[in-house]
Structure formats: C-alpha cells, structure tokens
Write a protein that holds these residues in place. Structure first.
Motif, PDB file in Angstrom:
ATOM      1  N   LEU A  96       0.850  -1.197   0.000  1.00 18.35           N
ATOM      2  CA  LEU A  96       0.000   0.000   0.000  1.00 18.35           C
ATOM      3  C   LEU A  96       0.883   1.243   0.000  1.00 18.35           C
ATOM      4  N   VAL A  97       0.732   2.074  -1.034  1.00 14.87           N
ATOM      5  CA  VAL A  97       1.454   3.337  -1.130  1.00 14.87           C
ATOM      6  C   VAL A  97       0.426   4.458  -1.259  1.00 14.87           C
ATOM      7  N   ALA A  98       0.895   5.678  -1.129  1.00 18.14           N
ATOM      8  CA  ALA A  98       0.004   6.842  -1.168  1.00 18.14           C
ATOM      9  C   ALA A  98       0.298   7.682  -2.400  1.00 18.14           C
ATOM     10  N   ASP A  99      -0.770   8.131  -3.039  1.00 20.55           N
ATOM     11  CA  ASP A  99      -0.674   9.030  -4.177  1.00 20.55           C
ATOM     12  C   ASP A  99      -1.343  10.350  -3.801  1.00 20.55           C
ATOM     13  N   ASN A 100      -0.835  11.435  -4.334  1.00 17.38           N
ATOM     14  CA  ASN A 100      -1.343  12.764  -3.989  1.00 17.38           C
ATOM     15  C   ASN A 100      -2.093  13.343  -5.179  1.00 17.38           C
ATOM     16  N   ILE A 101      -3.379  13.651  -4.954  1.00 17.53           N
ATOM     17  CA  ILE A 101      -4.216  14.266  -5.985  1.00 17.53           C
ATOM     18  C   ILE A 101      -4.822  15.538  -5.402  1.00 17.53           C
ATOM     19  N   ALA A 102      -4.316  16.696  -5.845  1.00 23.04           N
ATOM     20  CA  ALA A 102      -4.820  18.002  -5.385  1.00 23.04           C
ATOM     21  C   ALA A 102      -4.796  18.106  -3.865  1.00 23.04           C
ATOM     22  N   GLY A 103      -3.716  17.609  -3.261  1.00 25.64           N
ATOM     23  CA  GLY A 103      -3.583  17.680  -1.816  1.00 25.64           C
ATOM     24  C   GLY A 103      -4.300  16.596  -1.050  1.00 25.64           C
ATOM     25  N   VAL A 104      -4.885  15.630  -1.749  1.00 24.76           N
ATOM     26  CA  VAL A 104      -5.611  14.528  -1.107  1.00 24.76           C
ATOM     27  C   VAL A 104      -4.781  13.262  -1.221  1.00 24.76           C
ATOM     28  N   SER A 105      -4.563  12.580  -0.109  1.00 20.94           N
ATOM     29  CA  SER A 105      -3.789  11.343  -0.099  1.00 20.94           C
ATOM     30  C   SER A 105      -4.687  10.185  -0.528  1.00 20.94           C
ATOM     31  N   TYR A 140      -3.456 -16.689 -14.766  1.00 25.24           N
ATOM     32  CA  TYR A 140      -3.913 -16.288 -13.432  1.00 25.24           C
ATOM     33  C   TYR A 140      -3.155 -15.062 -12.918  1.00 25.24           C
ATOM     34  N   LEU A 141      -1.878 -14.972 -13.274  1.00 20.34           N
ATOM     35  CA  LEU A 141      -1.098 -13.805 -12.853  1.00 20.34           C
ATOM     36  C   LEU A 141      -1.657 -12.525 -13.476  1.00 20.34           C
ATOM     37  N   LYS A 142      -2.040 -12.608 -14.748  1.00 18.09           N
ATOM     38  CA  LYS A 142      -2.641 -11.442 -15.403  1.00 18.09           C
ATOM     39  C   LYS A 142      -3.975 -11.097 -14.741  1.00 18.09           C
ATOM     40  N   ALA A 143      -4.760 -12.136 -14.414  1.00 19.46           N
ATOM     41  CA  ALA A 143      -6.054 -11.881 -13.772  1.00 19.46           C
ATOM     42  C   ALA A 143      -5.869 -11.240 -12.393  1.00 19.46           C
ATOM     43  N   VAL A 144      -4.884 -11.717 -11.630  1.00 18.27           N
ATOM     44  CA  VAL A 144      -4.614 -11.133 -10.305  1.00 18.27           C
ATOM     45  C   VAL A 144      -4.131  -9.695 -10.442  1.00 18.27           C
ATOM     46  N   THR A 145      -3.315  -9.439 -11.454  1.00 18.39           N
ATOM     47  CA  THR A 145      -2.842  -8.062 -11.693  1.00 18.39           C
ATOM     48  C   THR A 145      -4.020  -7.119 -11.944  1.00 18.39           C
ATOM     49  N   GLN A 146      -4.963  -7.558 -12.745  1.00 22.06           N
ATOM     50  CA  GLN A 146      -6.140  -6.735 -13.013  1.00 22.06           C
ATOM     51  C   GLN A 146      -7.010  -6.577 -11.770  1.00 22.06           C
ATOM     52  N   LEU A 147      -7.079  -7.632 -10.955  1.00 22.32           N
ATOM     53  CA  LEU A 147      -7.850  -7.534  -9.707  1.00 22.32           C
ATOM     54  C   LEU A 147      -7.242  -6.507  -8.755  1.00 22.32           C
ATOM     55  N   VAL A 148      -5.915  -6.531  -8.631  1.00 22.63           N
ATOM     56  CA  VAL A 148      -5.243  -5.559  -7.761  1.00 22.63           C
ATOM     57  C   VAL A 148      -5.449  -4.139  -8.288  1.00 22.63           C
ATOM     58  N   ARG A 149      -5.369  -3.986  -9.596  1.00 25.22           N
ATOM     59  CA  ARG A 149      -5.594  -2.665 -10.195  1.00 25.22           C
ATOM     60  C   ARG A 149      -7.035  -2.201  -9.951  1.00 25.22           C
ATOM     61  N   LEU A 150      -7.990  -3.123 -10.075  1.00 26.13           N
ATOM     62  CA  LEU A 150      -9.391  -2.772  -9.817  1.00 26.13           C
ATOM     63  C   LEU A 150      -9.597  -2.377  -8.358  1.00 26.13           C
ATOM     64  N   ALA A 151      -8.968  -3.120  -7.443  1.00 20.88           N
ATOM     65  CA  ALA A 151      -9.081  -2.767  -6.019  1.00 20.88           C
ATOM     66  C   ALA A 151      -8.503  -1.397  -5.740  1.00 20.88           C
ATOM     67  N   SER A 152      -7.369  -1.083  -6.371  1.00 24.50           N
ATOM     68  CA  SER A 152      -6.752   0.231  -6.196  1.00 24.50           C
ATOM     69  C   SER A 152      -7.650   1.336  -6.726  1.00 24.50           C
ATOM     70  N   LEU A 153      -8.239   1.106  -7.914  1.00 22.50           N
ATOM     71  CA  LEU A 153      -9.111   2.120  -8.511  1.00 22.50           C
ATOM     72  C   LEU A 153     -10.370   2.335  -7.680  1.00 22.50           C
ATOM     73  N   GLN A 154     -10.954   1.245  -7.187  1.00 26.71           N
ATOM     74  CA  GLN A 154     -12.171   1.392  -6.388  1.00 26.71           C
ATOM     75  C   GLN A 154     -11.898   2.070  -5.049  1.00 26.71           C
ATOM     76  N   THR A 155     -10.752   1.784  -4.460  1.00 25.18           N
ATOM     77  CA  THR A 155     -10.388   2.471  -3.210  1.00 25.18           C
ATOM     78  C   THR A 155     -10.185   3.965  -3.446  1.00 25.18           C
ATOM     79  N   ALA A 156      -9.467   4.293  -4.520  1.00 24.24           N
ATOM     80  CA  ALA A 156      -9.272   5.711  -4.860  1.00 24.24           C
ATOM     81  C   ALA A 156     -10.607   6.370  -5.189  1.00 24.24           C
TER      82      ALA A 156
END
Length: 253
Positions: A96-105, A140-156
């Motif tokens: 888990l890392v943090a990205d900054n968007i307009a002052g929002v973590s 399966y590795l590609k599917a897991v990669t997309q799942l992690v990306r989806l989780a990141s996008l939904q959290t953001a």
C-alpha cells in the motif's frame, strides 16, 4: 446576522471583517479549483473502473478455462491441491502506497512478484501438461494483476467521492453562508459609520450655531451696555452746573 450580536462599528472592525472577507473569497476560489480537479480525476477513475471490470471479468473467465485445460492435460487430475501443498511462500505481494491528488492522499495498491518463490511449482506437470500449466499460471497472474488494479481504482474512487463531498460542503458553506454573512456585516458597519458621521456633523453644526448665537447675544449685550453708558455720560454732561452762573463774592461789578 439579525439574530446575532452586531459588532461595534468602527474602522478597526471594518478592516478586520474586510480581511476576513478577502480570506474567505480566496479560500472559496482555491477550494472550488480543488473540487474541480477532484471531479475531473473522479471521471477518469470511473472510466478506468468500467474498463478494468470488463478486463477482470474476461481475465477470470480465461483463467478458469486455462485451469480446466491444465487439469485435462494432467490426465484429468485436480492440480489445485497439489499447487496449494507446494506453495510455501507467496510469490505475489501487494504493498500500500500513497498518491497525492490536489492535496488529497489516495491509497494505491502496488503488486510485486518474486519469481524465485515459484521454483517449487515449476516441476509441476513435468511428466505431461507442463506447458499448459505454465500458461495457466501466467493467465492467473494477469487476472490477479487486473484484480489488484481494480481494487486500487475502487479504493481511490471511494476516497475521492468522500473528499469531493466534504470539499463541496465547504465550498457551499463559504459561498452561501460565510461570505454573505461577512458582506452583510461589512455593509452594516459602513451604514453605522455613515450614520455616526451624519450625527457628528449634525452635532458639530448645532454646537457652532449655538456658539454663534451666544456670541451674537454677547455682542448685542455689549453694544446695549456701551449705548447705555454713552447715554448716561451725555445726561451727566447736560446736567453739570455751569461755572458762569455762580457769583464770586470777591468780584464786584
């Protein structure tokens, strides 16, 4: 402001509220820009989420089909239990890392893979079906990669949604409550100061008029007093006895 206590009407208070108004206006503009930037990023995230969900669905479908092919290639045996037994340490980790968007973590999930930890599974299907099993692993590795990306996008997406709501409340509070209240207070102070100026002018005018009337009255009294003294002196001069009307006993004519 009608139900609240009015501030004292003086220049210091006026300057204070003018500074508050300038700060509130500046903060309103900055928060509005921040909200617009967050909304723009929010729309991009929404588009990415829709595309990633489609990719995840297709990836999981391909992974299930690849698993079925690998089991068929392995003489119909179920390889799931064998893979679980040989997996001692995870080869895929998520940080888990943090990205900054307009002052929002914004929290972002980063996936890392250590290929050396897959050595125990590399001998799986060495007799038959090894290539198909390796292809299944990559699928399966590609599917897991997309799942992690989806989780990141939904959290953001959720984080941005909450931040946009909070920023919108602040913008609305400044635009419709704070700034109008400050402007109303400034208007009230200006009116009160103008009223005080008119009262002061009227008071000074009355004082000047009374002073002029007093001076005029004193001058008239002085003129009357001077006239009375002059009249008394004239009367005294008329009633004074003449030296010619008296007879001197020593003078004989």
């Amino acid at each position: 402001m009608s139900s609240e206590q009015r501030p004292s009407a003086n220049r210091m208070t006026l300057q204070t509220f003018k500074a508050r108004g300038a700060g509130a206006t500046k903060g309103f503009k900055l928060l509005k820009k921040k909200r617009d930037a967050l909304k723009s990023r929010f729309q991009f995230l929404l588009k990415d989420i829709v595309e990633t969900k489609l990719l995840v669905g297709q990836g999981l479908k391909d992974a299930s089909f690849a698993l079925a092919k690998s089991q068929w290639a392995n003489a119909g045996d179920d390889i799931t239990s064998t893979v679980v037994e040989r997996s001692k340490k995870p080869s895929v980790l998520v940080k888990l890392v943090a990205d900054n968007i307009a002052g929002v973590s914004i929290p972002v999930f980063k996936m890392t893979r250590d290929g050396t930890r897959d050595s125990s599974e590399e001998t799986l299907g060495i007799a038959h079906g090894g290539a198909v099993i390796n292809a299944t692993r990559e699928t399966y590795l590609k599917a897991v990669t997309q799942l992690v990306r989806l989780a990141s996008l939904q959290t953001a997406f959720k984080t941005l949604d909450e931040e946009i709501k909070m920023t919108s409340r602040r913008v609305n509070a400044l635009e419709y409550v704070i700034i109008p209240r400050i402007e109303d207070t400034i208007h009230y102070i200006i009116l009160e100061m103008d009223e005080q100026s008119r009262e002061e002018f009227f008071r000074v005018k009355k004082v000047v008029e009374k002073k002029k009337a007093k001076l005029l009255k004193e001058r008239i009294e002085q003129e009357l007093l001077a006239g009375a003294k002059s009249a008394v002196n004239d009367v005294n001069a008329i009633d004074a006895p003449s030296a010619l009307g008296q007879k001197d006993a020593d003078v004989i004519f």
